[in-house]
Each structure stands twice: as C-alpha cells, then as structure tokens.
Design a protein around this motif. Sequence first.
Motif, PDB file in Angstrom:
ATOM      1  N   UNK A 236      -0.154  17.752  -0.324  1.00 18.20           N
ATOM      2  CA  UNK A 236      -1.579  17.416  -0.414  1.00 18.20           C
ATOM      3  C   UNK A 236      -1.856  16.215   0.474  1.00 18.20           C
ATOM      4  N   UNK A 237      -2.803  16.378   1.415  1.00 17.41           N
ATOM      5  CA  UNK A 237      -3.135  15.311   2.341  1.00 17.41           C
ATOM      6  C   UNK A 237      -4.490  14.694   2.037  1.00 17.41           C
ATOM      7  N   UNK A 238      -4.635  13.427   2.388  1.00 21.16           N
ATOM      8  CA  UNK A 238      -5.871  12.688   2.124  1.00 21.16           C
ATOM      9  C   UNK A 238      -6.254  11.898   3.376  1.00 21.16           C
ATOM     10  N   UNK A 239      -7.499  12.048   3.801  1.00 17.00           N
ATOM     11  CA  UNK A 239      -8.033  11.308   4.938  1.00 17.00           C
ATOM     12  C   UNK A 239      -9.039  10.292   4.391  1.00 17.00           C
ATOM     13  N   UNK A 240      -8.809   9.004   4.698  1.00 18.55           N
ATOM     14  CA  UNK A 240      -9.619   7.923   4.130  1.00 18.55           C
ATOM     15  C   UNK A 240     -10.416   7.198   5.212  1.00 18.55           C
ATOM     16  N   UNK A 241     -11.651   6.825   4.884  1.00 23.37           N
ATOM     17  CA  UNK A 241     -12.506   6.126   5.835  1.00 23.37           C
ATOM     18  C   UNK A 241     -12.210   4.629   5.868  1.00 23.37           C
ATOM     19  N   UNK A 242     -11.628   4.104   4.811  1.00 26.10           N
ATOM     20  CA  UNK A 242     -11.294   2.680   4.753  1.00 26.10           C
ATOM     21  C   UNK A 242      -9.833   2.493   4.404  1.00 26.10           C
ATOM     22  N   UNK A 243      -9.399   1.245   4.277  1.00 28.36           N
ATOM     23  CA  UNK A 243      -8.028   0.985   3.869  1.00 28.36           C
ATOM     24  C   UNK A 243      -7.866   1.198   2.364  1.00 28.36           C
ATOM     25  N   UNK A 244      -6.651   1.542   1.948  1.00 30.57           N
ATOM     26  CA  UNK A 244      -6.447   1.809   0.519  1.00 30.57           C
ATOM     27  C   UNK A 244      -6.597   0.542  -0.320  1.00 30.57           C
ATOM     28  N   UNK A 245      -6.587  -0.598   0.322  1.00 31.45           N
ATOM     29  CA  UNK A 245      -6.775  -1.848  -0.401  1.00 31.45           C
ATOM     30  C   UNK A 245      -8.192  -2.381  -0.337  1.00 31.45           C
ATOM     31  N   UNK A 246      -9.174  -1.511  -0.069  1.00 33.10           N
ATOM     32  CA  UNK A 246     -10.547  -2.003   0.076  1.00 33.10           C
ATOM     33  C   UNK A 246     -11.175  -2.471  -1.230  1.00 33.10           C
ATOM     34  N   UNK A 247     -10.545  -2.152  -2.351  1.00 41.39           N
ATOM     35  CA  UNK A 247     -11.092  -2.569  -3.639  1.00 41.39           C
ATOM     36  C   UNK A 247     -12.272  -1.751  -4.096  1.00 41.39           C
ATOM     37  N   UNK A 248     -12.613  -0.677  -3.354  1.00 45.63           N
ATOM     38  CA  UNK A 248     -13.771   0.135  -3.708  1.00 45.63           C
ATOM     39  C   UNK A 248     -13.507   1.614  -3.547  1.00 45.63           C
ATOM     40  N   UNK A 249     -14.240   2.251  -2.637  1.00 49.59           N
ATOM     41  CA  UNK A 249     -14.252   3.698  -2.460  1.00 49.59           C
ATOM     42  C   UNK A 249     -12.867   4.274  -2.187  1.00 49.59           C
ATOM     43  N   UNK A 250     -12.227   3.803  -1.122  1.00 50.47           N
ATOM     44  CA  UNK A 250     -10.927   4.362  -0.751  1.00 50.47           C
ATOM     45  C   UNK A 250      -9.866   4.016  -1.783  1.00 50.47           C
ATOM     46  N   UNK A 251      -9.941   2.837  -2.348  1.00 51.45           N
ATOM     47  CA  UNK A 251      -9.007   2.443  -3.403  1.00 51.45           C
ATOM     48  C   UNK A 251      -9.010   3.444  -4.545  1.00 51.45           C
ATOM     49  N   UNK A 252     -10.199   3.886  -4.949  1.00 52.83           N
ATOM     50  CA  UNK A 252     -10.288   4.837  -6.068  1.00 52.83           C
ATOM     51  C   UNK A 252      -9.783   6.224  -5.667  1.00 52.83           C
ATOM     52  N   UNK A 253     -10.055   6.648  -4.437  1.00 54.71           N
ATOM     53  CA  UNK A 253      -9.515   7.936  -3.992  1.00 54.71           C
ATOM     54  C   UNK A 253      -7.989   7.894  -3.971  1.00 54.71           C
ATOM     55  N   UNK A 254      -7.446   6.764  -3.541  1.00 51.60           N
ATOM     56  CA  UNK A 254      -5.986   6.672  -3.484  1.00 51.60           C
ATOM     57  C   UNK A 254      -5.377   6.609  -4.884  1.00 51.60           C
ATOM     58  N   UNK A 255      -6.095   6.051  -5.835  1.00 52.27           N
ATOM     59  CA  UNK A 255      -5.637   6.123  -7.229  1.00 52.27           C
ATOM     60  C   UNK A 255      -5.544   7.581  -7.675  1.00 52.27           C
ATOM     61  N   UNK A 256      -6.493   8.392  -7.212  1.00 52.54           N
ATOM     62  CA  UNK A 256      -6.441   9.826  -7.517  1.00 52.54           C
ATOM     63  C   UNK A 256      -5.224  10.487  -6.906  1.00 52.54           C
ATOM     64  N   UNK A 257      -4.897  10.097  -5.660  1.00 53.83           N
ATOM     65  CA  UNK A 257      -3.699  10.647  -5.013  1.00 53.83           C
ATOM     66  C   UNK A 257      -2.434  10.290  -5.812  1.00 53.83           C
ATOM     67  N   UNK A 258      -2.337   9.044  -6.226  1.00 55.97           N
ATOM     68  CA  UNK A 258      -1.172   8.610  -7.000  1.00 55.97           C
ATOM     69  C   UNK A 258      -1.110   9.331  -8.346  1.00 55.97           C
ATOM     70  N   UNK A 259      -2.275   9.645  -8.908  1.00 63.63           N
ATOM     71  CA  UNK A 259      -2.296  10.390 -10.172  1.00 63.63           C
ATOM     72  C   UNK A 259      -1.750  11.800  -9.980  1.00 63.63           C
TER      73      UNK A 259
END
Length: 359
Positions: free
Chosen positions: A30-53
């Motif tokens: 499963x691949x994920x393309x993010x518009x910001x860094x995973x440490x942005x504390x907002x949008x991308x951070x939450x998507x990456x939490x989903x990836x880790x889940x």
Amino acid sequence: MNRRTLLTTAALALSLGAPAFAESHEPVTAGFIYVGPIGDGGWTYEHDKGRLAVEAEYGDKVKTIYQESVPEGADAERAITQMALSGADIIFTTSFGYMDPTIAVAEKFPDVKFEHATGYKRADNVSIYSARFYEGRAIQGHIAGKMTKSNKIGYIASFPIPEVIRGINSAYLHAKKVNPDVEFSIVWAYTWFDPAKEADAARALIENGADVILQHTDSTAPQAAAQEAGNVITFGQASDMGEYAPLPRVSSIIDDWAPYYIQQVGKVMDGTWESTDTWDGIGPGMVGIGEISDAVPADVKEEALAMKDAIAAGEYHPFTGPINKQDGSVWLADGETAADGDLLGMDFYVEGLTGEIPN
C-alpha cells in the motif's frame, strides 16, 4: 497407473502444495503520496497515522511505502507513476491537486487500485474519499462566535475549492447565529503547507483586530503566532494540535483516516475492492472533535458538544435554511437542508460574508 489414481494423486499434490503457496505469497503493498511532511502536525501527520494503523492491523501481510512533500501537478504524476512501477497494489493520493495526476496514472496501470482524497473524479480502478469537515467547522464557528471579544474572526484559507468554501460558510453561519455582530476576514494563502506564509497570514489577521483564528492549512504556525500574540484563540486543523492547549488552541477538527485505510487495504487483500465514493463525517467517526479546553466557558462547551451529538445522530445539518447567498438570493428555504450535490459544488459565499472568492 489408471486414470482415477492419476487424478487422485494430482489432487493430493495440489492440496499439499496449497499451504506452501499461501506461505510464500507476497504481502500487499500500500502506497501513500503526501503533500506535506509527515511531521507537519496536521493533515499529512494524520494520514500517516492511518498508514501506521494499516501496518499495525495486518502485520507482515502488508507492506506500506510513502513519499512526502510531493507538489501537486507534474511532480505528483511522476511520483505516483514511480510508486506504481515499484509494485504498489493500492495507492492513496492524499491531496485535492493530485486528482488529475491520479486519473492519468490509473489509466496506465489498470491492475493497480487508486484512492484519491477530496477529489471528484472516479474510474474503474479509482475510488474517491473525503470527510465532511464542514460539520466540525460548524462547532468551531459556534465557539468562536461566543468567545470573540473584538467580534473579528480571521480565517486562513488554502485554495478556493468547494471543500474550503464549505468550511468558511459553515463556520460563519454558526458564529453569526450566536453573535450577530461577528465579522469574518479571510486570507487566501494559496498553499496547503507553508509555515512561513501561514504565520504571516495569522499575524496580519491579528494585527487587523482578529482575536479568533481559524485555518484550513496544515501547519501549526498559526497556533504559534497566536500564542505569541496572546489573547487570541485558535482551533487545531486536521490534527489535534493539543500542544497548544488550553490556549490558544481551544478545540480542533481531527481527521481519522485509519479505519478507512484498514478497510480498503483489507478489500485488496480479499479481492473485494471496487471503485466507490465515500464522504463521512462526525457520525461514522471520520471527523473528530478534539477536546474542548477549559478556556471555553462551561455553557459554551455544553452547547458545542450538544451540536456534535446532534450532527452525529443525523438530527441536525449544519446547512439548514433559511440561508441566502451573498447576493441576497435565496439558497435554502426555512427548514430545508442542503443536498450533497450542492455542497460538493459550492462556489459562493453565504449572505453576510464580504469580499469575493478568487478564481
């Protein structure tokens, strides 16, 4: 060896070989393309939490890969193509501006499943998904209207697309409902994630008298600017941003993508994935409301939580008439609620908001 014996022997060999095949079967990627860094504390951070889940849910049955800070446009198409070439079975493209690149790459890789967040274009191998952020904006607007002392609320907007316009309208309607004197000032940042721009926008709004800042951008920079200014309240965007609680951040909209990502990757695993359109809100849990801090008066907190419960139960719709458009024409009659199609294409301000929506 007769025919029956031969068939029996072949069947036995296949049955004995089945477990070995299952054990050697490669994990779903499963691949994920993010518009910001995973440490942005907002949008991308939450998507990456989903990836880790997804990893936590499926263990060695799944492999996840990601690329962060991918600009929208041609760069996105190259990144999505490379991810498809690398062997991804399903690719989640997590920003509105990835819509056309996703469709273009999907045409070239019909055996790969694609999931695009916040867009509206589908294909046989492309699903779309988003959250009803405007439900959370209604709650934020209620709190903002009750708590502002200057009656000036600032709003940092990203791009003039329906998703962002819906949020502005929802917040304004609910602030105005509890405070007829409230005024909104909107700054268009033309970015999803740019801490410097976001901080400058927040400071400009605060210097103009705003004592409440709302944002539809991804970094915590507006929170920091408000904290620096003092006597300004903010709301976390996409993620809790709880490090700024109890002030300036008094609550937040939290995007919870994990259940959806787990579900869709699971469907690829069991062969049941199909192109769908998902738009969930507070009720199903895709939109969460972060803890309302003690800086919010108890009665206002109670009202906000009651609204949250009513929205979750389907008893209240944030866009319930009477509501006029900015030019005074009737949009929704008394008691009428907005249809999803109208919300998805929203391209106007409601009555009372000033200024024009940029092209």
